[in-house]
Design an enzyme around this catalytic site. Structure first.
Site, PDB file in Angstrom:
ATOM      1  N   HIS A  12       0.786  -1.584  -0.166  1.00  0.00           N
ATOM      2  CA  HIS A  12       0.007   0.439   0.380  1.00  0.00           C
ATOM      3  C   HIS A  12       1.316   1.437   0.386  1.00  0.00           C
ATOM      4  CE1 HIS A  12       0.329  -0.535   4.437  1.00  0.00           C
ATOM      5  NE2 HIS A  12       1.355   0.173   4.087  1.00  0.00           N
ATOM      6  N   HIS A  59      -1.830   4.132  10.268  1.00  0.00           N
ATOM      7  CA  HIS A  59      -0.487   5.029  10.648  1.00  0.00           C
ATOM      8  C   HIS A  59      -0.731   6.286  10.997  1.00  0.00           C
ATOM      9  CE1 HIS A  59       0.173   1.846   6.975  1.00  0.00           C
ATOM     10  NE2 HIS A  59       1.192   1.904   6.682  1.00  0.00           N
ATOM     11  N   HIS A 193       9.901  -4.443   4.371  1.00  0.00           N
ATOM     12  CA  HIS A 193      10.591  -2.774   4.086  1.00  0.00           C
ATOM     13  C   HIS A 193      10.883  -2.463   5.017  1.00  0.00           C
ATOM     14  CE1 HIS A 193       6.118  -2.217   4.193  1.00  0.00           C
ATOM     15  NE2 HIS A 193       6.184  -0.857   4.688  1.00  0.00           N
ATOM     16  N   GLU A 240       4.268  -6.011   8.498  1.00  0.00           N
ATOM     17  CA  GLU A 240       2.600  -5.540   7.982  1.00  0.00           C
ATOM     18  C   GLU A 240       1.947  -6.196   7.143  1.00  0.00           C
ATOM     19  OE1 GLU A 240       2.611  -0.994   7.067  1.00  0.00           O
ATOM     20  OE2 GLU A 240       3.146  -2.392   5.354  1.00  0.00           O
TER      21      GLU A 240
HETATM   22  C1  DHB Z   1       6.331   3.139   2.189  1.00  0.00           C
HETATM   23  C2  DHB Z   1       5.647   1.932   2.736  1.00  0.00           C
HETATM   24  C3  DHB Z   1       4.771   1.758   3.510  1.00  0.00           C
HETATM   25  O1  DHB Z   1       3.907   0.604   3.533  1.00  0.00           O
HETATM   26  C4  DHB Z   1       3.594   2.911   3.960  1.00  0.00           C
HETATM   27  O2  DHB Z   1       2.840   3.315   5.398  1.00  0.00           O
HETATM   28  C5  DHB Z   1       4.730   3.669   3.845  1.00  0.00           C
HETATM   29  C6  DHB Z   1       5.339   4.339   2.868  1.00  0.00           C
HETATM   30  C7  DHB Z   1       7.037   3.109   1.252  1.00  0.00           C
HETATM   31  O3  DHB Z   1       7.780   2.602   0.479  1.00  0.00           O
HETATM   32  O4  DHB Z   1       7.441   4.740   0.687  1.00  0.00           O
HETATM   33 FE    FE Z   2       2.633   0.443   4.960  1.00  0.00          FE
END
Ligand code: DHB
Ligand code: FE
Length: 294
Positions: A12, A59, A193, A240
């Site tokens: 997302h 978030h 990530h 996540e």
């Molecule tokens: C990014 C990924 C995410 O899941 C998020 O909530 C905010 C930013 C990103 O990779 O930029």
């Molecule tokens: Fe996220």
């Protein structure tokens, strides 16, 4: 008899919203990611679900570090979108399904899950971006939504085992629902990530493939790691994947993978999109599988 038809699992990343606003879907950077939604939209057109149960993480829009429910379920008649600071357009409000929300809540509490119930809830990019990808532009989206927020932010996090159990309990609630609705389940976020600190930009293809390879046929394999193991394996935001694990639980015992897209990176994220059909043996053939690395 509630009819769970399938599950959509997707990253997302907020930058996707900017790409959509600037119509960059065909740019070389973006095309490999957006291509993953072609089979998903085709499936949605064919199946035409009425309700979406969306497992994601808030978030900072509804809950912050000082006030963080482990599991929170929306029970509103409508959910407005808001941008928590990415500069994204404000997306359309989504209609809720209060009767189904309360049915799920009753079922979960009877099942001894101590959840928070939210009669008002804002939706952030974790719900709105997947909806823009599934029903882009002005395409009518008749689906009503039941959002379920899982804490993937403030430690201690729920265990993967508990998230799978939550999803399975939601699935049981859906199967006991008397309405005729076709129900699609979403799990959003991931895959690996990390946005901050010394490991910013961290990606783990091996762990991502482990998750994607086991999601349909053996989701319990994803519960062998603790939440902290997953932070180490997938990054502090890669956790996540808990949303995916819960959503997979709601699909029921049998699920078949219809499509998969894995593209590294989009922003800081190993971006993945998977479509699973509920109730079908896992050995059914896949329609599409794409994998690209920028
Ligand atoms: C990014 C990924 C995410 O899941 C998020 O909530 C905010 C930013 C990103 O990779 O930029
Ligand atoms: Fe996220």
């Amino acid at each position: 008899m509630g009819n769970v038809v399938g599950g959509i699992f997707t990253s997302h990343v907020p930058a996707i919203g900017n790409a959509i606003a600037r119509e960059r879907q065909s740019d070389p950077y973006w095309k490999p990611f957006f291509d993953g939604f072609v089979p998903v939209r085709r499936w949605l057109d064919a199946v035409s679900p009425d309700v979406a149960i969306v497992f994601s993480n808030d978030h900072g829009l509804n809950f912050f570090l000082d006030n963080m429910p482990t599991f929170a379920i929306g029970a509103a008649s409508e959910y407005r979108n808001a941008d928590e600071g990415w500069g994204l357009p404000v997306y359309r409000a989504l209609p809720g399904d209060q009767a189904l929300s309360w049915h799920i809540i009753e079922h979960l509490v009877a099942d001894e899950f101590d959840i928070s119930t939210c009669q008002s809830m804002l939706l952030d990019h974790a719900v709105s971006i997947p909806f823009e990808l599934c029903w882009p532009g002005d395409r009518p989206r008749a689906v009503r939504v039941v959002p379920i927020a899982i804490n993937t932010v403030q430690h201690p996090l729920p265990s993967p085992k508990r998230c799978l159990a939550l999803g399975r309990a939601v699935g049981a609630a859906l199967r006991s629902w008397e309405g005729p609705e076709k129900i699609v389940v979403f799990g959003t976020g991931g895959l690996s990530h990390q946005l901050e600190g010394r490991r910013a930009g961290f990606i783990n293809r091996d762990y991502d493939h482990f998750c994607m390879d086991h999601l349909a046929a053996d989701p319990d394999a994803l519960t062998l790691h603790s939440a902290l193991d997953i932070v180490e394996l997938a990054g502090s935001q890669g956790v996540e994947i808990l949303n995916w694990i819960a959503a997979r639980g709601a699909l029921g015992d049998r699920a078949a993978e219809l499509s998969r897209n894995y593209h590294v990176p989009i922003s800081n994220t190993a971006a993945a999109t998977m479509l699973l059909e509920a109730g079908t043996a896992a050995e059914s053939p896949r329609i599409v599988s794409l994998e690209t690395v920028a």
